[in-house]
Motif scaffolding. Structure first.
Motif, short mmCIF file in Angstrom:
data_model
loop_
_atom_site.label_atom_id
_atom_site.label_comp_id
_atom_site.label_asym_id
_atom_site.label_seq_id
_atom_site.Cartn_x
_atom_site.Cartn_y
_atom_site.Cartn_z
N LEU A 245 -4.34 -1.52 -3.62
CA LEU A 245 -5.06 -2.24 -4.65
C LEU A 245 -5.88 -3.31 -3.93
O LEU A 245 -5.42 -3.87 -2.92
N PRO A 246 -7.08 -3.61 -4.39
CA PRO A 246 -7.95 -4.53 -3.65
C PRO A 246 -7.30 -5.88 -3.32
O PRO A 246 -7.47 -6.38 -2.20
N GLU A 247 -6.54 -6.45 -4.27
CA GLU A 247 -5.99 -7.79 -4.02
C GLU A 247 -5.01 -7.80 -2.86
O GLU A 247 -4.95 -8.78 -2.08
N TYR A 248 -4.26 -6.71 -2.66
CA TYR A 248 -3.30 -6.66 -1.55
C TYR A 248 -4.02 -6.39 -0.23
O TYR A 248 -3.64 -6.96 0.81
N PHE A 249 -5.05 -5.55 -0.25
CA PHE A 249 -5.79 -5.29 0.98
C PHE A 249 -6.47 -6.56 1.47
O PHE A 249 -6.37 -6.94 2.64
N ASP B 27 -14.68 0.61 -6.17
CA ASP B 27 -13.90 -0.56 -5.73
C ASP B 27 -12.63 -0.80 -6.56
O ASP B 27 -12.15 -1.93 -6.63
N GLU B 28 -12.11 0.25 -7.16
CA GLU B 28 -10.85 0.11 -7.88
C GLU B 28 -9.66 0.15 -6.92
O GLU B 28 -8.60 -0.41 -7.20
N ILE B 29 -9.84 0.84 -5.79
CA ILE B 29 -8.82 0.92 -4.74
C ILE B 29 -9.50 0.84 -3.39
O ILE B 29 -10.73 0.97 -3.29
N VAL B 30 -8.71 0.62 -2.34
CA VAL B 30 -9.25 0.51 -0.98
C VAL B 30 -8.46 1.45 -0.07
O VAL B 30 -7.23 1.49 -0.14
N GLU B 31 -9.17 2.19 0.79
CA GLU B 31 -8.52 3.05 1.78
C GLU B 31 -8.61 2.40 3.15
O GLU B 31 -9.65 1.84 3.52
N TYR B 32 -7.49 2.47 3.91
CA TYR B 32 -7.45 1.87 5.24
C TYR B 32 -6.78 2.86 6.20
O TYR B 32 -5.76 3.46 5.86
N CYS C 282 0.86 -1.18 0.00
CA CYS C 282 0.00 0.00 0.00
C CYS C 282 0.90 1.23 0.00
O CYS C 282 2.12 1.12 0.12
N LEU C 283 0.29 2.40 -0.14
CA LEU C 283 1.02 3.66 -0.04
C LEU C 283 0.23 4.63 0.84
O LEU C 283 -1.01 4.63 0.79
N PRO C 284 0.92 5.46 1.62
CA PRO C 284 0.21 6.53 2.34
C PRO C 284 -0.46 7.45 1.33
O PRO C 284 0.11 7.74 0.26
N LEU C 285 -1.65 7.90 1.64
CA LEU C 285 -2.39 8.75 0.72
C LEU C 285 -1.62 10.01 0.37
O LEU C 285 -1.61 10.44 -0.80
N ASP C 286 -0.93 10.62 1.35
CA ASP C 286 -0.21 11.86 1.05
C ASP C 286 0.92 11.62 0.04
O ASP C 286 1.18 12.44 -0.84
#
Length: 745
Positions: free
Chosen positions: A279-283, A264-269, A232-236
């Motif tokens: 990306l959904p598969e990694y989350f 649902d192209e990306i996921v925020e956590y 994942c990457l930090p949003l900033d």
């Protein structure tokens, strides 16, 4: 680069066809002259007229050939060419006899009638309405595919992408991708975002289009996962990169970002008040690992089901004649009584001895035990050490492909593996996607034992799985630290432990298995390395330069990088000759006798080993080219006894392997390792990388370079930092478990 040349003619014979990527080898009749043509041309059949652009090349065995870069198709126009075209099997349901009847009836207008007035085929004797419908359906499919390939070729898009797109969207393919060309970036087609950009520009897709920005965000996340190991990457950080890369303003980025989440192209956590983007598969992989470990911790076998481990251990000690150290005993007992265990330790600390005892204990209870490792070489190594059969994790889970060509595993929650215990070796190499798939294939009562060395490099795939499992303390960890007496005789082992503890290895000894040659000059170091490999070590110790000796380098680039060393070693060990056909990739020329390495997972290539058939050659597998046949468009390669046939287009998946990088050496052991240590390359000058390379050597390790470089590597503690929320998720899960226990009590 030379200007492309033009060639036009009629296809006489198709010599080789790769259905998956459209690679062809064919004979083209160009004004009476027969020319062999190669290239990714998609669909072509005898009698078809091709207009080609590319380059003439000369092969030492097959002579002049035309390597096609692009192609325009013209269906045959004369009755004779049409009959040959139909007789070739171009349209399923029409053979030679029927082709002759149809062409006799319709002559030069045959193809036009088949395409636009197919009902007239009923005029031909023996063609029933059902047969007519079959031919009509097949004709529409073929003409549509050829049209799609020609359309994409006009934009410089290779036929393999056109064929994949047609497989997904059929006859509506062109309309679909013209509305959103960035659909070509999705995994089932596989075009790179930057290549799609050129096509989108030609279609006048605006830079602020949502389809472009969302695809760009996905591309950035994919690039960071594949190249830097971030799940994942930090949003900033993502926003800053995307604004610069896509040349947009920040407000437009956030507008499209929010829409991409909704679609649902990306996921925020959220982690510690900071947003991370997946990306959904990694989350879902990290989330599933967390949930499954929580479930396994909740599952506790009844007391009456637990074996008398102390008695069993005493019996094994007596039968094997081994007195286990305290930590080894603790590991064996933990494996018996707990659902999950991580067993770690460096070389010479008795991991294999402990593992053999654990397996023996399970077998005494009639447990079914499976052993696996991430790579073929790692699986072979653990098999050799334990005497028990091991498979790669991919082979264990059994790969299959869905309708769109994407990989999935046969074994999952609905079809779990039949085992009571699973042991995974070389866990440092396992990434989060693979581990998630493995956990999905295990019954809840299956014991999980993970074995690895946390001081080695992390996986090539995304995540820092083993490190995060250890740091989260989500399962029992036993770390073996004592170097046993026999192992203390090896300077390779003692120096490996010195390195990992931050001490300089002993570079002075010349009477053991660890040698250092001081060479501050790059060319002198390269000359010595090549001479040791090709002459001195084979002459003094009868080592095979290809089977026993492995060059391991920190980097690919430079005179002491893998590329130049591979070329120099190939020139000495397997020089070109007229009787050795060769094929050129973007980096290397390959010929029979070359030592090669597969550089990406290929799940559908088949192999034969003795009486066994199988599928899959994986990233890091090392083999030898047995033959190259340019006319048939294939090479035969032996990967540790598994013989495979590679289409020549797949040779791009190979590197020469006389010299390999440290990352590619993980999970393997070699009789002799030679490692050059010179150059700046600060990103590749760190302790974990050095330690990983040193521990690849079984009998002899030779370092060539300077003491200063050795010290620099030992003292550089590189943290292998990778963005991931797995450790945080696991800690939250453990806190939840603790709360549940408090409530129960």
């Amino acid at each position: 680069m030379a200007e492309n040349q033009h060639l036009e003619g009629t296809v006489e014979h198709v010599l080789f066809r790769n259905e998956s990527n459209g690679y062809l080898v064919l004979d083209l009749n160009a004004n009476g002259q027969l020319v062999t043509v190669t290239g990714e041309l998609g669909e072509a059949d005898e009698g078809e007229v091709l207009s080609l652009w590319g380059q003439y090349t000369t092969h030492p065995r097959y002579g002049q050939q035309f390597q096609a870069e692009s192609c325009e198709r013209k269906l045959p126009s004369t009755a004779a060419d049409i009959e040959r075209y139909l007789s070739s099997g171009a349209i399923r349901g029409i053979g030679k006899s029927l082709a002759a009847k149809i062409v006799k009836a319709f002559g030069d207008k045959t193809l036009d009638i088949i395409e636009h007035q197919p009902e007239r085929l009923l005029e031909i004797r023996n063609i029933s309405p059902a047969k007519c419908e079959e031919i009509t359906k097949e004709t529409k499919h073929i003409f549509a595919l050829k049209s799609v390939i020609s359309y994409f070729d006009g934009y410089g898009i290779k036929s393999r992408y056109a064929m994949r797109a047609f497989r997904l969207w059929g006859t509506n393919c062109r309309n679909t991708v013209e509305k959103n060309p960035y659909l070509l970036c999705q995994e089932s087609v596989g075009m790179d975002f930057r290549n799609v950009e050129a096509y989108a520009h030609d279609l006048h897709i605006p830079k602020d289009a949502y389809c472009r920005i969302s695809a760009g965000i996905v591309h950035i996340l994919q690039h960071n996962a594949l190249n830097d190991g971030h799940t994942c990457l930090p949003l900033d950080r993502l926003s800053k990169t995307a604004v610069s890369f896509l040349e947009i303003n920040e407000s437009l980025f956030y507008e499209c970002y929010q829409r991409a989440i909704l679609e649902d192209e990306i996921v925020e956590y959220q982690k510690d008040g900071r947003e991370f983007v997946y990306l959904p598969e990694y989350f879902f992989a990290e989330q599933y690992i967390t949930e499954r470990i929580g479930l396994l911790k909740r599952y506790t076998p009844p007391e009456q089901d637990r074996p008398d481990t102390s008695a069993m251990l005493a019996e094994i000690e007596q039968s094997s004649g081994i007195q286990y150290a305290d930590l080894q005993k603790q590991a064996i007992l933990s494996a018996m009584t707990e659902g999950m265990l991580i067993l770690t330790g460096g070389p010479g600390t008795g991991k294999t001895t402990t593992l053999n005892a654990i397996i023996s204990c399970f077998q005494k209870q009639d447990y079914e035990v499976l052993i696996a490792a991430p790579t073929g070489r790692a699986a072979k190594r653990i098999s050799d050490l334990t005497g028990y059969q091991a498979k790669t994790i991919h082979r264990l889970l059994e790969v299959q492909f869905d309708a769109s060509g994407l990989q999935k595993f046969i074994h999952n929650e609905e079809n779990p593996l039949s085992c009571d215990v699973i042991i995974i070796d070389e866990m440092s190499m396992v990434d989060v996607l693979l581990f998630s798939s493995l956990l999905r294939a295990l019954r809840t009562d299956c014991k999980l034992i993970l074995v690895g060395d946390s001081d080695q490099l992390p996986s090539v795939g995304a995540g820092n799985l083993l490190q995060h499992l250890l740091e989260s303390r989500c399962m029992t960890v036993i770390t073996l630290k004592e170097i046993f007496r026999q192992a203390q005789q090896s300077c390779i082992i003692t120096n490996a432990h010195r390195i990992v503890s931050g001490q300089m290895p002993d570079l002075s000894r010349k009477d053991n298995d660890f040698f250092f040659f001081h060479r501050p000059d790059f060319q002198a170091a390269a000359d010595l390395l090549i001479d040791l490999t090709c002459r001195r070590l084979p002459k003094a110790y009868s080592y095979s330069p290809t089977k026993d000796i492995q060059i391991i380098c920190p980097s690919k680039i430079g005179i002491l990088g893998t590329v130049q060393l591979n070329q120099a070693l190939q020139a000495r060990l397997n020089p070109p000759s007229a009787d050795k056909p060769q094929v050129k990739s973007s980096v290397y020329e390959f010929r029979a006798g070359d030592k090669v390495m597969q550089t990406k997972n290929n799940y559908d290539i088949t192999w034969i080993k003795d009486d066994e058939n199988g599928k899959g050659i994986f990233n890091g597998d090392i083999g030898t080219i047995l033959s190259v046949n340019r006319r048939q468009g294939e090479a035969v390669i032996d990967f540790d006894g598994r013989k495979t046939v590679y289409p020549l287009t797949m040779m791009e998946q190979l590197d020469l392997a006389y010299a390999i990088t440290v990352h590619k050496s993980q999970g393997s052991e070699f009789e002799v390792v030679i490692m050059p240590l010179l150059g700046k390359l600060e990103k590749l000058t760190y302790r974990n990388l050095f330690y990983t390379a040193v521990t690849r050597a079984r009998k002899l390790l030779i370092l060539i370079g300077t003491p200063q470089k050795v010290r620099q590597m030992v003292e550089s503690v590189h943290q292998n930092f990778r963005y991931s929320c797995l450790k945080y998720m696991l800690r939250k899960e453990l806190d939840s478990l603790a709360s549940e226990h408090q409530e129960d009590s």
